[in-house]
Design a protein around this motif. Structure first.
Motif, PDB file in Angstrom:
ATOM      1  N   ASP A 151       0.835  -1.203   0.000  1.00 12.12           N
ATOM      2  CA  ASP A 151       0.000   0.000   0.000  1.00 12.12           C
ATOM      3  C   ASP A 151       0.874   1.260   0.000  1.00 12.12           C
ATOM      4  O   ASP A 151       2.097   1.193   0.114  1.00 12.12           O
ATOM      5  N   ALA A 152       0.198   2.408  -0.134  1.00 13.44           N
ATOM      6  CA  ALA A 152       0.924   3.681  -0.289  1.00 13.44           C
ATOM      7  C   ALA A 152       1.813   3.978   0.919  1.00 13.44           C
ATOM      8  O   ALA A 152       2.951   4.433   0.756  1.00 13.44           O
ATOM      9  N   VAL A 153       1.301   3.729   2.123  1.00 15.27           N
ATOM     10  CA  VAL A 153       2.089   4.071   3.315  1.00 15.27           C
ATOM     11  C   VAL A 153       3.356   3.212   3.373  1.00 15.27           C
ATOM     12  O   VAL A 153       4.447   3.697   3.710  1.00 15.27           O
ATOM     13  N   THR A 154       3.242   1.933   3.009  1.00 15.87           N
ATOM     14  CA  THR A 154       4.423   1.055   2.983  1.00 15.87           C
ATOM     15  C   THR A 154       5.466   1.578   1.996  1.00 15.87           C
ATOM     16  O   THR A 154       6.657   1.675   2.329  1.00 15.87           O
ATOM     17  N   LYS A 189      -5.184  15.304   1.298  1.00 15.69           N
ATOM     18  CA  LYS A 189      -5.235  15.692   2.712  1.00 15.69           C
ATOM     19  C   LYS A 189      -4.713  14.512   3.532  1.00 15.69           C
ATOM     20  O   LYS A 189      -5.279  13.425   3.493  1.00 15.69           O
ATOM     21  N   THR A 190      -3.624  14.745   4.250  1.00 21.57           N
ATOM     22  CA  THR A 190      -3.005  13.665   5.026  1.00 21.57           C
ATOM     23  C   THR A 190      -3.101  13.972   6.510  1.00 21.57           C
ATOM     24  O   THR A 190      -2.789  15.088   6.942  1.00 21.57           O
ATOM     25  N   ASP A 191      -3.513  12.982   7.279  1.00 24.44           N
ATOM     26  CA  ASP A 191      -3.520  13.060   8.739  1.00 24.44           C
ATOM     27  C   ASP A 191      -2.241  12.374   9.206  1.00 24.44           C
ATOM     28  O   ASP A 191      -2.090  11.158   9.053  1.00 24.44           O
ATOM     29  N   PHE A 192      -1.318  13.153   9.760  1.00 24.86           N
ATOM     30  CA  PHE A 192      -0.018  12.589  10.115  1.00 24.86           C
ATOM     31  C   PHE A 192      -0.007  11.833  11.432  1.00 24.86           C
ATOM     32  O   PHE A 192       1.020  11.297  11.820  1.00 24.86           O
ATOM     33  N   ARG A 193      -1.153  11.751  12.100  1.00 23.47           N
ATOM     34  CA  ARG A 193      -1.236  10.865  13.261  1.00 23.47           C
ATOM     35  C   ARG A 193      -1.605   9.458  12.809  1.00 23.47           C
ATOM     36  O   ARG A 193      -0.944   8.486  13.165  1.00 23.47           O
ATOM     37  N   THR A 194      -2.644   9.379  11.990  1.00 19.49           N
ATOM     38  CA  THR A 194      -3.151   8.060  11.582  1.00 19.49           C
ATOM     39  C   THR A 194      -2.578   7.618  10.232  1.00 19.49           C
ATOM     40  O   THR A 194      -2.746   6.469   9.836  1.00 19.49           O
ATOM     41  N   LEU A 195      -1.949   8.566   9.504  1.00 22.31           N
ATOM     42  CA  LEU A 195      -1.514   8.351   8.118  1.00 22.31           C
ATOM     43  C   LEU A 195      -2.683   7.976   7.212  1.00 22.31           C
ATOM     44  O   LEU A 195      -2.526   7.283   6.222  1.00 22.31           O
TER      45      LEU A 195
END
Ligand code: ADP
Ligand code: MG
Length: 392
Positions: A151-154, A189-195
């Protein structure tokens, strides 16, 4: 497809260099930071966008027991082993690729090597994240070639590791996430707590200008670290005085900041105001965009710049100058500093049908005031990283 001319040139150069065609070609764009400044390490929110400039990566497997990579603009080749590759000291562009390959090979070890070449049109080192584009086009192509599902976060974290461990740059995840998750006419829009990542419609009636007055960064590293420290100190204070849990400034509202700022050192209080205000502006911006209120969204960009000047002091006189010129230019809805600060570039939200006139007016206005050039490029939010060709 965006940047078809770059794709065509890459395929021609790949064929001329390796004598065969690639089996996979991928693309990854650069990015702009639109709103939400210094919020990432405070676990807050950022609006960014993938841009219409990017990098293509062409690859095919080889049976040489090693990997070969060519920078298509320089036509230099670097060879590195399938496992245990270390950073190179010359041709340092290769480190972004080598680091990304190392991260992917850790997910799925490889016994075959590859021949690859990349080519892009993002200006290097101008704050549009050519480095993240290079990592993410590498990742997209090799995931296709090696049949890796990630996935994108990985993938973003693999790119970040490449920057940290191979290129010596301690960046966050914004650049890679924006390159991967951008979409035509949308903000990311990115939430940098939850990614957690969402896209929000901006529509075709506006676009951006990136203005680079080549302002010198002075003592950037020290300044950046001192800002981070102030934010941490403020978060620790708010954790003591507020009745709810606070692990980062993301947990503090503007109203709470106002009510309790007197207990903080005035400089630390001012520093904390910036990411706290930016978080609220990103959330308000999302509501305004839902209603199609682009003028209101533009005003938030202006407020963001004011906050950089007054509270965070991460602007620069030449950035302030170009922001002021932009804000007074017809068709401009808002302008602010983009990225870490202390120099760098300004991002301008402009009506699409007035963008070219505004681009010329800002460059000319800056030249008239300073006698120096300011590069102004038109940017349209565009598609994110993708595989563009795969042989049958
Ligand atoms: P930015 O990411 O803002 O453009 P960086 O300093 O992080 O600036 O990354 C720029 C570096 O990335 C370049 O100096 C080069 O080593 C590498 N790079 C990225 N894209 C390319 C490319 N298309 N050709 C050659 N090198 C590239
Ligand atoms: Mg970079």
């Amino acid at each position: 497809m965006v940047n078809q001319d770059v794709y065509d040139e890459l395929l021609e150069k790949f064929g001329a260099h390796y004598g065969v065609a690639p089996t996979v070609v991928s693309y990854a764009p650069g990015r702009i930071e639109v709103l939400g400044n210094h919020t990432d390490y405070n676990e807050g929110y950022v609006f960014s966008a993938a841009i219409d400039y990017g990098t293509f990566f062409a690859v095919r497997p080889n049976d040489l027991g090693k990997n070969r990579i060519v920078a298509g603009d320089l036509m230099h080749e670097v060879t590195f082993p399938l496992t245990g590759a270390t950073p190179v000291k010359e041709d340092t562009w290769a480190n972004y690729v080598i680091g990304t390959v190392a991260g992917l090979a850790a997910l799925k070890p490889q016994t075959r090597g590859f021949d690859a070449m990349f080519l892009g049109n993002i200006p290097l080192g101008s704050g549009l994240s050519s480095s993240a584009a290079l990592e993410m086009c590498t990742a997209k192509a090799l995931c296709a070639l090696w049949e890796i599902e990630a996935d994108a976060v990985t993938l973003a974290k693999i790119g970040q590791r490449a920057e940290h461990d191979y290129a010596g740059c301690s960046c966050g995840l914004l650049d890679q996430i924006s390159s991967l998750c951008g979409a035509q006419g949308k903000l990311v829009k990115t939430d940098f707590r939850t990614l957690k990542v969402e896209t929000v419609d901006l529509g075709p009636t506006v676009c951006f200008l990136m203005c680079n007055p080549h302002a010198k960064h002075a003592l950037v590293d020290g300044q950046y670290n001192s800002r981070r420290q102030a934010c941490e100190e403020a978060a620790a204070y708010f954790a003591k005085v507020l009745p709810h849990p606070v692990t980062a400034l993301r947990d503090v509202s503007w109203a709470e900041w106002e009510a309790h700022k007197a207990g903080l050192d005035p400089t630390v209080a001012a520093r904390a105001a910036h990411p706290i205000g930016e978080d609220e502006r990103v959330l308000e911006g999302a509501t305004l965009l839902e209603k199609g209120d682009l003028e209101g969204f533009g005003r938030l960009l202006n407020a963001s710049h004011k906050s950089s000047q007054v509270y965070f002091e991460n602007s620069h006189p030449e950035i302030d100058r170009v922001v002021a010129i932009a804000q007074a230019t017809p068709g401009v809805l808002g302008a602010r500093i983009s990225g870490g600060g202390f120099g760098g570039s300004a991002v301008v939200l402009v009506r699409a049908d007035q963008a070219e006139a505004a681009r010329a007016a800002i460059a000319e206005g800056y030249k008239a005031q300073t006698g120096k050039p300011c590069d102004v490029a038109q940017i349209t939010p565009s598609q994110g990283a993708t595989v563009v060709f795969r042989a049958e």
